[in-house]
Design a protein around this motif. Structure first.
Motif, short mmCIF file in Angstrom:
data_model
loop_
_atom_site.label_atom_id
_atom_site.label_comp_id
_atom_site.label_asym_id
_atom_site.label_seq_id
_atom_site.Cartn_x
_atom_site.Cartn_y
_atom_site.Cartn_z
N THR A 19 5.13 4.93 3.48
CA THR A 19 5.16 4.46 4.87
C THR A 19 6.55 4.54 5.48
OG1 THR A 19 5.47 2.18 4.19
CG2 THR A 19 3.20 2.91 4.53
N LYS A 20 7.50 5.12 4.73
CA LYS A 20 8.84 5.31 5.29
C LYS A 20 9.19 6.80 5.34
CE LYS A 20 10.56 0.91 5.65
NZ LYS A 20 9.26 0.20 5.76
N SER A 21 8.17 7.65 5.35
CA SER A 21 8.43 9.10 5.42
C SER A 21 8.67 9.51 6.88
CB SER A 21 7.22 9.86 4.87
OG SER A 21 6.11 9.61 5.72
N TYR A 22 9.22 10.70 7.06
CA TYR A 22 9.38 11.22 8.43
C TYR A 22 8.02 11.28 9.11
CZ TYR A 22 14.30 12.62 7.90
OH TYR A 22 15.65 12.63 7.74
N GLU A 23 7.04 11.83 8.38
CA GLU A 23 5.73 12.06 8.98
C GLU A 23 5.10 10.74 9.45
OE1 GLU A 23 3.05 14.28 6.45
OE2 GLU A 23 1.41 13.81 7.81
N HIS A 24 5.12 9.76 8.55
CA HIS A 24 4.52 8.47 8.88
C HIS A 24 5.24 7.81 10.05
CE1 HIS A 24 3.58 4.15 8.43
NE2 HIS A 24 2.41 4.57 7.95
N THR A 25 6.54 7.89 10.03
CA THR A 25 7.31 7.23 11.09
C THR A 25 7.04 7.89 12.45
OG1 THR A 25 8.98 6.80 9.43
CG2 THR A 25 9.60 6.33 11.71
N TYR A 26 7.06 9.24 12.46
CA TYR A 26 6.77 9.92 13.73
C TYR A 26 5.39 9.53 14.25
CZ TYR A 26 10.85 13.01 13.82
OH TYR A 26 12.11 13.50 13.91
N LYS A 27 4.46 9.39 13.34
CA LYS A 27 3.08 9.14 13.73
C LYS A 27 2.91 7.76 14.39
CE LYS A 27 -1.60 9.37 11.83
NZ LYS A 27 -2.34 9.47 10.56
N TYR A 28 3.57 6.75 13.84
CA TYR A 28 3.33 5.39 14.34
C TYR A 28 4.47 4.82 15.19
CZ TYR A 28 -0.62 5.47 11.23
OH TYR A 28 -1.80 5.80 10.61
N GLY A 38 0.80 -1.23 0.00
CA GLY A 38 0.00 0.00 0.00
C GLY A 38 0.82 1.27 0.00
N SER A 39 2.13 1.14 0.20
CA SER A 39 2.97 2.35 0.18
C SER A 39 3.01 2.88 -1.26
CB SER A 39 4.37 2.02 0.69
OG SER A 39 5.09 3.23 0.87
N VAL A 40 2.93 4.18 -1.37
CA VAL A 40 2.83 4.80 -2.70
C VAL A 40 4.18 5.41 -3.08
CG1 VAL A 40 1.60 6.52 -4.07
CG2 VAL A 40 0.43 5.35 -2.19
N ALA A 41 4.62 5.09 -4.31
CA ALA A 41 5.89 5.65 -4.78
C ALA A 41 5.69 7.09 -5.22
CB ALA A 41 6.42 4.82 -5.94
N LYS A 42 6.79 7.80 -5.37
CA LYS A 42 6.70 9.22 -5.71
C LYS A 42 5.93 9.41 -7.02
CE LYS A 42 9.57 13.29 -5.37
NZ LYS A 42 10.94 13.82 -5.44
N LYS A 43 6.13 8.47 -7.95
CA LYS A 43 5.46 8.61 -9.24
C LYS A 43 4.05 8.01 -9.22
CE LYS A 43 9.59 9.01 -12.05
NZ LYS A 43 10.67 8.20 -12.62
N GLY A 44 3.62 7.54 -8.05
CA GLY A 44 2.22 7.12 -7.93
C GLY A 44 1.95 5.63 -7.89
N THR A 45 2.91 4.79 -8.28
CA THR A 45 2.64 3.35 -8.23
C THR A 45 2.51 2.90 -6.78
OG1 THR A 45 4.99 3.08 -8.55
CG2 THR A 45 3.59 2.45 -10.40
N VAL A 46 1.67 1.88 -6.60
CA VAL A 46 1.43 1.38 -5.25
C VAL A 46 2.10 0.02 -5.11
CG1 VAL A 46 -0.34 0.69 -3.60
CG2 VAL A 46 -0.76 2.61 -5.15
N ASN A 47 2.80 -0.18 -4.01
CA ASN A 47 3.46 -1.48 -3.80
C ASN A 47 2.45 -2.50 -3.32
OD1 ASN A 47 5.59 -3.42 -3.33
ND2 ASN A 47 5.19 -3.03 -1.16
#
Ligand SMILES: Cc1ncc(C[n+]2csc(CCOP(=O)(O)OP(=O)(O)O)c2C)c(N)n1
Ligand code: SF4
Ligand SMILES: [Mg+2]
Lengths: 350, 610
Positions: A228-237, A157-166
């Motif tokens: 799901t590996k961004s600063y924001e996401h990591t701080y949140k969870y 579900g993690s989204v790449a910069k160009k929009g593809t979803v893993n």
């Protein structure tokens, strides 16, 4: 692009460690990574841990693979020998180096691409051998150096910069380490310097393979919304499971920790790794509970801290019955079986 | 033809065909050693399948009083124990030869070949009558044929009994049964007067100061004597026994006298990529390090090999060649990695390669390989093959120079570092293209960063064209400069001056030498050069240029040696004639002889008609 030597601004007042070195003495060349890259914070945490432990820089060997993350080794400890090996092969090179001289402190730096795709076999087998090293995996969910392809640690579900979803399940290096017998497994975040430095200290002093999976965001390719590996996401969870730190033999333990919660693990040098559980029900010496904790799918929580420790496993040097004296320092006359033995050996060839 | 004329003394071949996994190997070895102990030179070749149990396998013992080193191509006494290979075995027997088989189940069709003698011995029924246990019946059948052959070729039985005693020194219980089994075969021949005395062994004194040893054992032992302390490997035939040897002798002679700790480290890696990485890491950190493998392993190691070349880390890769491509025929021999070892890895890479020809050279060249690797700070390949590595060869006693000291090359010590302003890893201070290395952990001033990425002579990262070029140009000169330090070619001149020459490497040597001797007897004179290393010495080119017709004999399909000579020397293409054998068996001299004879005859005819 050439490498730049970091300018040395000597501050007379800079605090010194036990061997009279300042934190600056643990620097390397200037980083050429993107501004804000998580990897640079890991570099700083590593340098601080070495400084705090008063380890002589030239008694360290720093080894890495290939990737932005693997460049870390040149950005610290300029007085230590370093080896930037080939993609995914840091573990084997480090293993051989350790065999040649067990008296140095070894740390390896790798990325999620370097470790979990091309190099996954080598990483697993280094863990199995319980090679005595700190293994720092700078995990950003992408291949930074080749411009942002998903790596094997990308979450569903993690989204790449160009929009593809893993849509493939991630490989969790900590779960992997648990299943193959790594003796020290931790997770941290480049944004939590305090926790990371302490884990590095503990990992360096642990005798055996110490894995620290460090979430280390890639600001250029994986720090956007949906990652799901961004600063924001990591701080949140981000959640903390067990604090761990290394306390040298001479230091008073009680000063730092509340005895009621702490769990000291005495090391070979007389020092201790002090664990402080934040979740009272969690036991970091129990492999199966560690496994179920970190593979719990019901929560997005990122469990960090020391996940597992086992100090009773023999390390690679013990398994190979090596002496304390390094192999590379044994004089030839002790290695040469001599002429008489050559004669004796040949009797069986007649 | 009278009986007397057809007697062959000390010059014939015994071939034994069995099923693998039936324990025949030790019986065959015993037979060969008995001949060797009678002072008669022997050549042993094991032709075995890539399998553990149930497939045909052969052992060939050439009795050669004259001491030839290769195969003859003949089969004079065929011991055929495997019904599955009866047809092939029967076909392979040379005219006038003997077939021995287990006549418990008679095979009348063997009589179809009127040009051979067939001796049936009811080996199974003899052994079944004497031995109870199924497994020992199988094993004792092997000893029984040893006894039969011993009777036929007139072996000294006391030597056989001694060998049995030595073999079972630690399991003495087994001695009587083995002696009895040998007697079963021996007595059957004697009592039934089946000995036609056509092929006989007569004692000589040509094996004193000689040993029987395989190349992998010798190379492993060479690594021990060279002071190698680190070996990493991944099992692969035919290289596995090299590490077995290193391990065995380290276990015996490389323990700390007081603590019994190891003064060496062997790691069985998860694959060859890892084996190469470990050996390189150990070498970088100052251990004498090596990894033994075969072609498939070299393919996997290639990325690391280029790294070691460019970053200048010296270590030894033992490549025991087997038949390729791909998995190929893992238990058959070839010289098919000449190309890949010369240039292994991507980019411009060139390596030092040594070509030992027999186990004696395996012992000495193993040590030379380490010295070269550390002196020139570069990968060194030791290119042996299955024939050398796994077969027992008769060679001179191994000698070791008491005063040998490993050449560790240029390592800058703390003391030397103190005397210089700044240390740089890749500076050519002495003008010999070899920089100074430092060992991790010795001195803060000596630290450097090993990298496979572009670097300048100071060891710093670079993408500047001139800086990059400066380093790779020096690497080429360094490689070339190694030639005089490597084992030089051995040139054997024929009795008369000649325009003909042959060039070969490695295990082709015995067959080529014998072919030349035979041609000489027919008045055809040929000079012979055996190349022993790459980069080629200047004398290689000179030798080729000095002759008009140069036959390049090698064991691969694509004429790899010839092409390497064309690429790396100024040898004129029109002088070179390629002779290739690549079917996987150890080369025999008849093949070489016939090929040379044909080419030379054609050439002489051309000359006349021209
Ligand atoms: C054999 C090989 N294949 C491919 C590459 C190209 N490559 C360089 S770095 C890299 C991925 C690095 O990803 P990671 O380890 O996650 O490091 P990051 O840059 O994200 O820190 C790749 C595929 C290479 N150097 N070598
Ligand atoms: S590309 Fe990503 S991983 Fe690489 S340096 Fe930039 S931010 Fe860091
Ligand atoms: Mg990455």
């Amino acid at each position: 692009m050439t490498s730049f030597i970091k300018p040395r601004i000597s501050r007379k007042s800079a605090p010194k460690n036990k061997i009279g070195l300042t934190r600056q003495d643990y620097d390397g060349t200037m980083s050429t990574l993107c501004a804000g890259c998580g990897h640079d914070s890991v570099t700083a945490a590593l340098a601080r841990a070495f400084f705090e432990l008063s380890i002589k820089p030239h008694k360290v060997a720093k080894i890495s693979g290939i990737g932005c993350s693997s460049k870390t080794t040149s950005y610290l400890l300029k007085e230590a020998h370093g080896a930037n090996t080939v993609h995914g092969r840091m573990p084997s090179f480090a293993t051989g180096a350790m065999a040649a001289n067990t008296s140095l402190t070894y740390f390896g730096v790798s990325g999620d691409g370097d470790s979990l795709s091309i190099g996954i076999g080598q990483m697993i087998h280094a863990m199995r051998r319980n090679a005595n090293m700190l293994y720092v995996l700078e995990n950003n969910g992408v291949y930074g150096l080749t411009k942002g392809q998903f790596s094997a640690s990308a979450d569903i579900g993690s989204v790449a910069k160009k929009g593809t979803v893993n849509d493939q399940p991630p490989i969790d290096p900590c779960a992997l380490g648990l299943s193959v017998g790594a003796s020290f497994i931790a997770r941290s975040f480049s944004g939590d310097r305090e926790q990371l430095v302490k884990l590095i200290r503990a990992g360096l002093m642990h005798k055996g393979f110490a894995l620290i999976d460090v979430i280390s965001p890639c600001v250029s390719f994986n720090d956007h919304k949906g990652s799901t590996k961004s600063y924001e996401h990591t701080y949140k969870y981000y959640s903390k499971l067990v604090h761990a730190d290394y306390i040298p033999p001479a230091e008073e333990i009680k000063a730092a920790y509340d005895v009621g919660e702490s769990m000291p693990i005495v090391l070979h040098d007389g020092g201790e790794i002090i664990l402080r559980k934040l979740d009272p029900s969690y036991d970091p010496s129990d492999r199966s509970s560690a496994f179920s904790k970190i593979t719990n799918n019901n929560t997005k929580e990122i469990a960090t801290g020391l996940i597992y420790i086992n100090k009773n496993l023999s390390d690679m040097a013990e398994q190979n019955n090596l002496q304390e004296r390094p192999l590379n320092q044994i004089p030839y006359k002790e290695l040469n079986p001599g002429l008489d033995n050559l004669k004796e050996i040949q009797k069986s060839f007649r | 033809m009278t009986d007397n004329q057809s007697i062959k003394i000390n010059d014939f071949v015994i071939k034994i065909g069995t099923v693998n996994g039936t324990g025949s190997a030790s019986a065959n070895e015993l037979l060969m050693k008995a001949i060797f102990r009678m002072g008669v030179p022997v050549v042993g070749k094991n032709i075995f399948p890539s399998n553990i149990q149930g497939l045909p396998t052969w052992y060939e013992i050439r009795v050669t009083g004259e001491g030839h080193a290769g195969r003859s191509g003949d089969v004079n006494i065929m011991v055929s124990m495997n019904p599955e290979s009866y047809e092939r075995d029967l076909d392979s027997i040379s005219i006038g030869g003997i077939l021995i088989y287990d006549s418990t189940w008679p095979r009348p069709h063997f009589m179809n070949r009127a040009d051979i003698t067939v001796i049936g011995i009811p080996l199974s029924s003899l052994c079944n009558a004497e031995f109870e246990v199924a497994r020992s019946r199988i094993l004792m059948k092997n000893m029984a044929y040893v006894g039969a052959v011993a009777a036929i070729i007139g072996l000294d039985m006391s030597i056989i009994y001694n060998l049995i005693n030595e073999t079972f020194e630690k399991k003495r219980k087994l001695i009587p049964a083995n002696i009895k089994a040998v007697g079963l075969g021996f007595n059957y021949i004697e009592e039934n007067k089946l000995n036609n005395k056509k092929f006989l062994v007569k004692s000589l004194d040509r094996t004193s100061n000689k040993i029987m040893i395989d190349g992998n054992t010798a190379a492993g032992l060479g690594a021990v004597y060279a002071g190698a302390t680190f070996g990493s490997w991944y099992p692969i035939t035919p290289s596995t026994s090299l590490m077995d040897s290193f391990s065995k002798y380290c276990n015996l002679y490389r323990k700390h006298p007081k603590t019994n700790e190891n003064l060496y480290c062997i790691i069985q890696a998860e694959d060859e990529l890892s084996a190469a990485g470990m050996a390189m890491g150990a070498a970088w950190n100052g251990a004498r390090a090596f990894t033994p493998t075969s072609g498939a392993g070299i393919s996997l190691m290639s990325e690391f090999i280029g790294f070691a070349y460019y970053a200048e880390v010296g270590l030894v890769y033992f490549d025991i060649q087997r038949v390729g491509p791909s998995t190929g025929m893992p238990t058959r021999t070839q010289q098919c990695d000449i190309n890949i070892t010369a240039y292994a890895s991507h980019g411009d890479t060139k390596h030092i390669v040594l070509y030992p020809a027999d186990p004696g050279e395996c012992f000495t060249m193993a040590a030379q390989a380490f010295d070269l690797a550390e002196r020139f700070q570069t990968p060194v390949f030791f290119l042996s093959d299955l024939d050398i590595g796994m077969n027992d060869w008769m060679v001179d006693d191994l000698e070791w120079n008491e005063n040998y000291e490993p050449d560790r090359g240029k390592i800058m010590t703390s003391k030397q570092l103190a005397d210089i302003e700044e240390y740089s890893r890749y500076l050519d201070i002495d003008g010999d293209y070899i920089p100074y290395r430092t060992l991790p952990g010795t001195d803060p001033k000596g630290a450097y960063f090993l990298r496979g990425s572009g670097h300048n002579k100071y060891g710093k990262y670079t993408e500047i064209s001139s800086e990059y070029k400066e380093v790779v140009d020096r690497l080429l000169l360094k490689w070339k400069s190694a030639a005089p330090f490597t084992p030089q070619p051995i040139i054997s001149k024929s009795l008369k001056k000649t325009n003909y020459a042959v060039v070969a490497i490695g295990s082709s040597d015995g067959a080529v030498r014998e072919a030349c001797i035979n041609l000489e007897k027919q008045g055809i004179y040929i000079d012979y050069m055996r190349i022993r290393s790459f980069p080629f010495a200047d004398s290689v080119e000179d030798f080729i240029i000095d002759h008009d017709f140069v036959f390049i004999i090698e064991q691969n399909r694509d004429a790899q040696l010839m092409n390497l000579l064309l690429t790396e020397t100024n040898a004129p293409r029109e002088k070179l004639v390629s002779i290739k054998y690549y079917a996987g068996q150890p080369l025999d001299y008849k093949f070489v002889h016939d090929a040379l004879f044909k080419e030379i005859m054609a050439n002489q005819k051309n000359k006349k008609t021209a």
